[in-house]
Design a protein around this motif. Sequence first.
Motif, PDB file in Angstrom:
ATOM      1  N   THR A   1       0.848  -1.184   0.000  1.00 15.01           N
ATOM      2  CA  THR A   1       0.000   0.000   0.000  1.00 15.01           C
ATOM      3  C   THR A   1       0.884   1.235   0.000  1.00 15.01           C
ATOM      4  OG1 THR A   1      -0.139   0.105   2.416  1.00 15.01           O
ATOM      5  CG2 THR A   1      -1.826  -1.185   1.282  1.00 15.01           C
ATOM      6  N   SER A   2       0.332   2.338  -0.482  1.00 13.57           N
ATOM      7  CA  SER A   2       1.079   3.593  -0.486  1.00 13.57           C
ATOM      8  C   SER A   2       0.096   4.752  -0.457  1.00 13.57           C
ATOM      9  CB  SER A   2       1.954   3.670  -1.742  1.00 13.57           C
ATOM     10  OG  SER A   2       2.745   4.846  -1.728  1.00 13.57           O
ATOM     11  N   GLY A   3       0.528   5.857   0.101  1.00 11.82           N
ATOM     12  CA  GLY A   3      -0.314   7.041   0.127  1.00 11.82           C
ATOM     13  C   GLY A   3      -1.274   7.040   1.291  1.00 11.82           C
ATOM     14  N   THR A   4      -2.384   7.707   1.110  1.00 11.48           N
ATOM     15  CA  THR A   4      -3.371   7.848   2.179  1.00 11.48           C
ATOM     16  C   THR A   4      -4.767   7.556   1.666  1.00 11.48           C
ATOM     17  OG1 THR A   4      -4.344   9.374   3.806  1.00 11.48           O
ATOM     18  CG2 THR A   4      -3.601  10.331   1.727  1.00 11.48           C
ATOM     19  N   ALA A   5      -5.612   7.054   2.560  1.00 10.26           N
ATOM     20  CA  ALA A   5      -6.998   6.784   2.217  1.00 10.26           C
ATOM     21  C   ALA A   5      -7.872   8.023   2.354  1.00 10.26           C
ATOM     22  CB  ALA A   5      -7.553   5.672   3.109  1.00 10.26           C
ATOM     23  N   ASP A   6      -7.343   9.057   2.998  1.00  7.97           N
ATOM     24  CA  ASP A   6      -8.130  10.268   3.227  1.00  7.97           C
ATOM     25  C   ASP A   6      -7.172  11.449   3.319  1.00  7.97           C
ATOM     26  OD1 ASP A   6      -9.661  12.398   4.348  1.00  7.97           O
ATOM     27  OD2 ASP A   6     -11.048  10.965   5.230  1.00  7.97           O
ATOM     28  N   LEU A   7      -7.269  12.358   2.365  1.00  7.34           N
ATOM     29  CA  LEU A   7      -6.358  13.499   2.333  1.00  7.34           C
ATOM     30  C   LEU A   7      -6.584  14.445   3.506  1.00  7.34           C
ATOM     31  CD1 LEU A   7      -6.455  14.267  -1.499  1.00  7.34           C
ATOM     32  CD2 LEU A   7      -4.528  13.338  -0.194  1.00  7.34           C
ATOM     33  N   ASN A   8      -7.753  14.402   4.126  1.00  8.33           N
ATOM     34  CA  ASN A   8      -8.030  15.283   5.257  1.00  8.33           C
ATOM     35  C   ASN A   8      -7.453  14.755   6.563  1.00  8.33           C
ATOM     36  OD1 ASN A   8      -9.496  17.233   3.778  1.00  8.33           O
ATOM     37  ND2 ASN A   8     -11.339  15.963   3.873  1.00  8.33           N
ATOM     38  N   THR A   9      -7.501  13.441   6.745  1.00  7.15           N
ATOM     39  CA  THR A   9      -7.072  12.862   8.021  1.00  7.15           C
ATOM     40  C   THR A   9      -5.712  12.167   7.941  1.00  7.15           C
ATOM     41  OG1 THR A   9      -8.115  10.713   7.608  1.00  7.15           O
ATOM     42  CG2 THR A   9      -9.501  12.448   8.571  1.00  7.15           C
ATOM     43  N   GLY A  10      -5.257  11.838   6.740  1.00  6.06           N
ATOM     44  CA  GLY A  10      -4.012  11.095   6.600  1.00  6.06           C
ATOM     45  C   GLY A  10      -4.153   9.623   6.935  1.00  6.06           C
ATOM     46  N   ARG A  11      -5.382   9.143   7.056  1.00  3.73           N
ATOM     47  CA  ARG A  11      -5.615   7.732   7.372  1.00  3.73           C
ATOM     48  C   ARG A  11      -4.908   6.830   6.364  1.00  3.73           C
ATOM     49  NH1 ARG A  11     -10.099   4.909   5.391  1.00  3.73           N
ATOM     50  NH2 ARG A  11     -11.072   6.917   4.882  1.00  3.73           N
ATOM     51  N   PRO A  12      -4.215   5.780   6.817  1.00  4.94           N
ATOM     52  CA  PRO A  12      -3.482   4.921   5.882  1.00  4.94           C
ATOM     53  C   PRO A  12      -4.411   4.106   4.996  1.00  4.94           C
ATOM     54  CG  PRO A  12      -3.404   3.999   8.095  1.00  4.94           C
ATOM     55  CD  PRO A  12      -4.010   5.368   8.223  1.00  4.94           C
ATOM     56  N   VAL A  13      -3.905   3.712   3.845  1.00  6.10           N
ATOM     57  CA  VAL A  13      -4.653   2.863   2.918  1.00  6.10           C
ATOM     58  C   VAL A  13      -4.743   1.458   3.488  1.00  6.10           C
ATOM     59  CG1 VAL A  13      -4.664   1.837   0.614  1.00  6.10           C
ATOM     60  CG2 VAL A  13      -3.925   4.220   0.922  1.00  6.10           C
ATOM     61  N   SER A  14      -5.937   0.883   3.470  1.00  6.46           N
ATOM     62  CA  SER A  14      -6.118  -0.489   3.921  1.00  6.46           C
ATOM     63  C   SER A  14      -5.874  -1.449   2.763  1.00  6.46           C
ATOM     64  CB  SER A  14      -7.541  -0.695   4.462  1.00  6.46           C
ATOM     65  OG  SER A  14      -7.806  -2.076   4.670  1.00  6.46           O
ATOM     66  N   SER A  15      -5.162  -2.530   3.027  1.00  7.51           N
ATOM     67  CA  SER A  15      -4.935  -3.532   1.982  1.00  7.51           C
ATOM     68  C   SER A  15      -6.193  -4.329   1.683  1.00  7.51           C
ATOM     69  CB  SER A  15      -3.808  -4.477   2.404  1.00  7.51           C
ATOM     70  OG  SER A  15      -4.154  -5.167   3.598  1.00  7.51           O
ATOM     71  N   ASP A  16      -7.218  -4.202   2.529  1.00 10.40           N
ATOM     72  CA  ASP A  16      -8.495  -4.883   2.316  1.00 10.40           C
ATOM     73  C   ASP A  16      -9.612  -3.883   2.041  1.00 10.40           C
ATOM     74  OD1 ASP A  16      -7.740  -7.648   2.689  1.00 10.40           O
ATOM     75  OD2 ASP A  16      -7.424  -7.145   4.807  1.00 10.40           O
ATOM     76  N   GLY A  17      -9.256  -2.690   1.553  1.00  5.95           N
ATOM     77  CA  GLY A  17     -10.256  -1.664   1.320  1.00  5.95           C
ATOM     78  C   GLY A  17     -11.139  -1.970   0.124  1.00  5.95           C
ATOM     79  N   TYR A  18     -12.407  -1.621   0.253  1.00  2.00           N
ATOM     80  CA  TYR A  18     -13.350  -1.775  -0.845  1.00  2.00           C
ATOM     81  C   TYR A  18     -13.146  -0.686  -1.892  1.00  2.00           C
ATOM     82  CZ  TYR A  18     -16.138  -5.105   1.903  1.00  2.00           C
ATOM     83  OH  TYR A  18     -16.563  -6.202   2.620  1.00  2.00           O
ATOM     84  N   PHE A  19     -13.501  -0.987  -3.136  1.00  2.00           N
ATOM     85  CA  PHE A  19     -13.500  -0.001  -4.210  1.00  2.00           C
ATOM     86  C   PHE A  19     -14.568  -0.399  -5.218  1.00  2.00           C
ATOM     87  CE2 PHE A  19     -10.207  -3.191  -4.906  1.00  2.00           C
ATOM     88  CZ  PHE A  19     -10.543  -3.720  -6.145  1.00  2.00           C
ATOM     89  N   ARG A  20     -14.934   0.544  -6.066  1.00  5.21           N
ATOM     90  CA  ARG A  20     -15.938   0.249  -7.088  1.00  5.21           C
ATOM     91  C   ARG A  20     -15.309  -0.619  -8.179  1.00  5.21           C
ATOM     92  NH1 ARG A  20     -20.191   3.378  -5.628  1.00  5.21           N
ATOM     93  NH2 ARG A  20     -19.747   5.426  -4.699  1.00  5.21           N
ATOM     94  N   MET A  21     -15.973  -1.711  -8.487  1.00  5.96           N
ATOM     95  CA  MET A  21     -15.473  -2.659  -9.484  1.00  5.96           C
ATOM     96  C   MET A  21     -15.567  -2.097 -10.891  1.00  5.96           C
ATOM     97  SD  MET A  21     -16.569  -6.652  -9.647  1.00  5.96           S
ATOM     98  CE  MET A  21     -15.373  -7.924 -10.068  1.00  5.96           C
TER      99      MET A  21
END
Length: 397
Positions: A69-89
């Motif tokens: 993983t790299s970067g952030t899941a939320d530019l406002n909070t800096g929350r890390p990207v989850s390796s099990d995160g959902y996304f639109r198929m």
Amino acid sequence: MTSTLRKHLAMAAGVTTLLATGVATAVAQPVGTSPVEQLRQDTEAIRALGISGVQARVIGPDGRQSVATSGTADLNTGRPVSSDGYFRMASTSKTLVATVVLQLEDESRLSLDDTVDHWLPGVVQGNGKDGSRISIRQLLQHTSGIHDDLPGYTTPEEYYQQRDDVYGSEQLVARAMAHAPDFPSGEGWAYSNTGYVLLGMIIQKATGHPAHQEIENRILRPLGFDQTRWMGTAPTLPRPHAQAYQLFGPDSRVDVTDQIPVDYENLSWVTTTRDENRFFRALLAGRLLPARQLGKMKQTVPVSAEVQQLWPGGRYGLGLVERPLSCGGTYWSHEGGDGGYITLNGVTDDGRRSAVVSMSEARGDALEHIVDQENAASVLIDHALCAGGGLSASSTP
């Protein structure tokens, strides 16, 4: 491939060599670099383009998984990207639709040579179109000539105006019927989301159930998937997920996470890198289709010059894309992009090695950015399929 992306590609006069050159010079894996370190480097290279968040997963022949993983899941909070995160198929779900159609063919419930009119009489007509001359096979392979006219946004204002709009399949088909064909059926290739809207309608006519229900019953439940879900008209995703961003231009990056997919009946799927890997592995290993139907799925034709800019050397089968590997041979895939999420995937011909990379930002402000993002993700897939397995890797924003 979304209508937004196709609008940007319309800018693409004379730039075919831009992507081809990038792939030719970028895919060689450095000598002595371990597969897990290479995955980390390739994920970081995507992040370095300005992509807010990236997650990638590779599964080797022995079932071992490499995750980065790299970067952030939320530019406002800096929350890390989850390796099990959902996304639109997004358009990756076209492979799900195609798999169901080929299962129905195996059961003699339809034929690939059936015409659209056979199942949907009078639906495809007018402005030079004739549903009695368009086959199910042509819908699957994007050789029907049916012009695509799905709504799409290219500015922040359009996103805010359209994000809650709901369209049924009949409405989307009606938009396409207002246009003349791109070419006579069977005499060209042009990516058509509308063709897959029609396939969803045919599945329902043939089975009595919506396409998403047939996908759940025939694919997801038998494989034991619990991270791939049809969301209908829900504008949100399950947790965890990265916020999705769209870059519209300098100083114009918009959080586009919440929206209803334009073709919600067919494209309202969310998934994870784990499930997407498992699906393509099962498909190519012959667990979802008999050899005869899988062979038909893998009979390909060249894609258009426009799409060659994104898929150099790419060919399209029945809901499945064939692309060359730098180490020789080819791999199978079907990328998807919608609502800020861009995902590329790949699986070897025997289904034993697979990779998925999902990016939670679409840099759609310029053709150069679109090509750079596609190229960097394609390099990651190529390296992963040409190398060995690994353990896990991650990095902070």
